[in-house]
Design a protein around this motif. Sequence first.
Motif, mmCIF file in Angstrom:
data_model
loop_
_atom_site.group_PDB
_atom_site.id
_atom_site.type_symbol
_atom_site.label_atom_id
_atom_site.label_comp_id
_atom_site.label_asym_id
_atom_site.label_seq_id
_atom_site.Cartn_x
_atom_site.Cartn_y
_atom_site.Cartn_z
ATOM 1 N N ASP A 3 -121.080 -18.967 77.050
ATOM 2 C CA ASP A 3 -120.213 -20.118 77.268
ATOM 3 C C ASP A 3 -120.526 -20.803 78.594
ATOM 4 O OD1 ASP A 3 -117.779 -21.602 76.165
ATOM 5 O OD2 ASP A 3 -117.181 -21.192 78.230
ATOM 6 N N ALA A 4 -120.798 -20.012 79.616
ATOM 7 C CA ALA A 4 -121.134 -20.588 80.925
ATOM 8 C C ALA A 4 -122.410 -21.420 80.836
ATOM 9 C CB ALA A 4 -121.298 -19.474 81.961
ATOM 10 N N ALA A 5 -123.395 -20.923 80.112
ATOM 11 C CA ALA A 5 -124.649 -21.663 79.956
ATOM 12 C C ALA A 5 -124.429 -22.939 79.137
ATOM 13 C CB ALA A 5 -125.700 -20.781 79.294
ATOM 14 N N LYS A 6 -123.682 -22.824 78.053
ATOM 15 C CA LYS A 6 -123.417 -23.983 77.194
ATOM 16 C C LYS A 6 -122.661 -25.067 77.961
ATOM 17 C CE LYS A 6 -120.780 -25.101 73.054
ATOM 18 N NZ LYS A 6 -119.895 -24.561 72.022
ATOM 19 N N TRP A 7 -121.700 -24.660 78.776
ATOM 20 C CA TRP A 7 -120.889 -25.600 79.550
ATOM 21 C C TRP A 7 -121.627 -26.097 80.799
ATOM 22 C CZ3 TRP A 7 -117.627 -25.148 84.148
ATOM 23 C CH2 TRP A 7 -116.722 -26.215 84.285
ATOM 24 N N GLN A 8 -122.732 -25.475 81.108
ATOM 25 C CA GLN A 8 -123.548 -25.782 82.289
ATOM 26 C C GLN A 8 -122.773 -25.532 83.584
ATOM 27 O OE1 GLN A 8 -124.956 -29.800 81.514
ATOM 28 N NE2 GLN A 8 -126.607 -29.027 80.235
ATOM 29 N N ALA A 9 -122.161 -24.355 83.635
ATOM 30 C CA ALA A 9 -121.417 -23.956 84.826
ATOM 31 C C ALA A 9 -122.358 -23.798 86.016
ATOM 32 C CB ALA A 9 -120.691 -22.633 84.569
ATOM 33 N N HIS A 10 -121.867 -24.154 87.181
ATOM 34 C CA HIS A 10 -122.619 -23.951 88.420
ATOM 35 C C HIS A 10 -122.270 -22.613 89.051
ATOM 36 C CE1 HIS A 10 -122.631 -28.608 88.793
ATOM 37 N NE2 HIS A 10 -123.583 -28.184 87.990
ATOM 38 N N LEU A 11 -121.088 -22.081 88.703
ATOM 39 C CA LEU A 11 -120.612 -20.831 89.290
ATOM 40 C C LEU A 11 -119.616 -20.187 88.337
ATOM 41 C CD1 LEU A 11 -120.377 -18.993 91.896
ATOM 42 C CD2 LEU A 11 -118.419 -20.430 92.536
#
Length: 148
Positions: free
Chosen positions: A102-110
């Motif tokens: 999910d973090a990768a899909k959402w393009q999280a920075h942190l």
Amino acid sequence: MYTRILVPVDHSDTSQAALQEATRLAGEQHAIVRLIHVIDLAQFAWSANEFLDVPQLQASLKEGGEKLLAERAALLQEKNIQVETELLEIWGGQIARTLVDDAAKWQAHLLVMGTHGYGGLTHMLLGSVAEGVMRHTHIPVLLVKASA
């Protein structure tokens, strides 16, 4: 600069501590925060379902997750922090992998998440979602331990 901060939340003290730290960072960075809560709908499906109302238990998990997300989002909105929420449903999968994906899909920075910091036998028996996230992501992770 971290302008997209992902925070997995649950009912634990460590999750609350992580949310407080993410709130502080988001205020400083003018970041958007994505709160996610993962529920495993399979946890009751294989059990003694002749004694349990599995659909009712699963609906209760969903309802509790949505309520938790709404409560945590309100805390950020009170501080004028842009927030979005997502209830993620898995069927017996790995929570750590779900968070990383999910973090990768959402393009999280942190990613900001709580950790109990267990060691020894307790760690060996319970495992660690935080450790699984650390092992599988390329996104920076800030682990926050609740004060004792």
